[in-house]
Design an enzyme around this catalytic site. Structure first.
Site, short mmCIF file in Angstrom:
data_model
loop_
_atom_site.label_atom_id
_atom_site.label_comp_id
_atom_site.label_asym_id
_atom_site.label_seq_id
_atom_site.Cartn_x
_atom_site.Cartn_y
_atom_site.Cartn_z
N ASP A 53 5.73 3.67 0.80
CA ASP A 53 6.23 2.48 0.09
C ASP A 53 5.99 2.70 -1.41
OD1 ASP A 53 6.91 0.01 -0.89
OD2 ASP A 53 5.56 -1.13 0.41
N GLY A 85 5.97 1.56 -4.98
CA GLY A 85 5.91 0.26 -5.64
C GLY A 85 5.61 -0.82 -4.61
N CYS A 86 4.47 -0.71 -3.97
CA CYS A 86 4.16 -1.52 -2.78
C CYS A 86 3.80 -2.97 -3.07
CB CYS A 86 3.04 -0.87 -1.99
SG CYS A 86 1.46 -0.80 -2.88
N GLY A 87 3.65 -3.32 -4.36
CA GLY A 87 3.30 -4.70 -4.68
C GLY A 87 1.98 -5.10 -4.06
N THR A 118 1.15 1.83 -6.19
CA THR A 118 1.44 0.87 -7.25
C THR A 118 0.71 1.32 -8.51
OG1 THR A 118 1.20 -1.45 -7.96
CG2 THR A 118 -0.49 -0.59 -6.50
N GLU A 173 -4.54 -4.84 -10.19
CA GLU A 173 -4.67 -6.13 -9.52
C GLU A 173 -3.88 -6.14 -8.21
OE1 GLU A 173 -6.48 -8.99 -10.33
OE2 GLU A 173 -7.49 -7.62 -11.69
N GLN A 174 -2.68 -5.58 -8.23
CA GLN A 174 -1.89 -5.52 -7.01
C GLN A 174 -2.58 -4.65 -5.96
OE1 GLN A 174 2.14 -4.24 -7.91
NE2 GLN A 174 2.85 -6.35 -7.88
N CYS A 187 16.63 -16.68 -14.51
CA CYS A 187 17.05 -15.65 -13.57
C CYS A 187 17.87 -16.23 -12.42
CB CYS A 187 15.82 -14.92 -13.02
SG CYS A 187 15.00 -13.85 -14.23
#
Length: 392
Positions: free
Chosen positions: A178, A180-182, A202, A206-207, A364
């Protein structure tokens, strides 16, 4: 003399700034101090000069500072974009400056890549936890067959995660990357529901911390890594499937080919790669100046042709799925959650912080509603035998 020169803010007296603004708004359905929820309530007399001079940056900063209000920013932005005012969001000087900067500097280099993590994704896990749903997905939900109400946000996010899993053809025992796994939403879902092992990467500390907690007890490893790290492939090997959800917007046009080079090397023969990204209607190297400063520094949206050109020497595109209209209800659900939980956040975050997120989410949503932005899920392989029918 061009129209832009004739309307240059520095050449107009204060009374004329309002007149020019009203002329630009005419026919859009948006009025100054009107009685509709999408009308602009003016709080500061210099608002018109500031917005005409600074474009999108001035409009967003003025809202953050309380110079104007609007009950439905999403609908206001939608109407302005449909009226054709989107091209005025960037001043001429900003457009030229960004193109020159992006042409010379790699704005998404390894050294600069961490900026978006520090500015936005590290903003506060408590805020994102309350704004999102329990899946912790910070990307577009899949609302097919669902009523587009905030109550269905979690169902829409689970449907998106499951859609990606089905497109990947996940089976128990597979190993999945994954990128950019957040906060670990896909990794946890895939590991729990499909019995796969997941490595998530990531660049946000913090993520990574919250993702490890969120995926606790599951066969998931969360690494604080950049996809370009030279030792990454040696450390983790190759994978049966790769997914990247809501990360490609931070890659940058100078790195597109590098991104697909690494993805192709990490994907085993016969494997599938699902790329989930916001997309632009135009192949233009640009960024909204307000979003670039306050939300996603150095971010840039790919166009369809840019994705194709960057991937064609590395992988075969099997399927292209556009459900950009689904980002509108996703953003509106996040806004509803933010409003509902703000009292729990008010001691930590300022009213200016709240107005920043209000403007970001509303603007957005309006852009997706106007179909100025798209959301694509693209399936790539090394070229598998036979046909590939993507789930919907």
């Amino acid at each position: 003399m061009t129209l832009e020169q004739r309307l240059a803010p520095t050449a107009l007296p204060d009374t004329r700034h309002r007149q020019v603004t009203e002329r630009l708004l005419k026919g859009s359905g948006v009025r100054l101090n009107g009685d509709q929820p999408w009308d602009i309530c003016v709080r500061h007399p210099d608002l018109f000069r500031r917005v005409l001079h600074q474009g999108s940056l001035g409009l967003g900063e003025a809202y953050m500072e309380g110079w104007w209000d609007c009950e439905q920013i999403d609908e206001m932005i939608y109407r302005l974009l449909k009226h054709g005012l989107g091209h005025r969001a960037h001043t001429f000087g900003e457009r030229i400056a960004y193109r020159l900067q992006a042409g010379v500097i790699n704005l998404q280099s390894r050294r600069r890549a961490g900026e978006v993590g520090k500015v936005h994704y590290d903003f506060g896990n408590d805020l994102f936890t309350l704004m999102l749903d329990t899946t912790l997905c910070y990307s577009c939900g899949y609302w097919k067959g669902l009523a587009t109400t905030p109550d269905n946000l979690q169902l829409a996010q689970e449907a998106k995660l499951d859609l990606a899993c089905r497109k990947l053809g996940l089976e128990p025992g597979m190993r999945v990357l994954d990128i950019g796994c957040g906060w670990g939403s896909f990794a946890a879902y895939a590991a729990h529901h499909y019995g796969v092992e997941v490595v998530g990467i990531t660049i946000s500390a913090e993520q990574a911390a919250l993702a490890r907690e969120y995926c606790s007890g599951l066969p998931v490893e969360i690494l604080l890594k950049d996809y370009r790290d030279e030792d990454f492939r040696r450390e983790v090997g190759t994978f049966d499937a790769i997914v990247s959800i809501g990360m490609f917007e931070h890659v940058g046009h100078k790195n597109y080919a590098t991104y697909f080079t690494h993805a192709a090397r990490l994907l085993r023969p016969g494997g599938r790669f699902v790329l989930h990204t916001i997309g632009s209607n135009q192949s233009d190297i640009s960024a909204d100046p307000w979003v670039n400063r306050y939300i996603f520094p150095n971010g840039v949206l790919p166009s369809a042709s840019q994705l194709i050109r960057a991937s064609e020497d590395h992988l075969i595109m099997e399927d292209w799925h556009n459900f950009g209209a689904d980002y509108d209800p996703t953003l509106m659900a996040w806004r509803a959650n933010l409003d509902a939980h703000w009292n729990a956040l008010a001691d930590t975050y300022s009213p200016r912080d709240k107005r920043m997120f209000e403007y970001y989410l509303g603007a957005c949503a309006g852009a997706f509603r106007a179909r100025q932005l798209q959301l694509w899920q693209v399936v790539f392989t090394h070229g598998t035998a036979g046909r590939y029918d993507a789930p919907r």
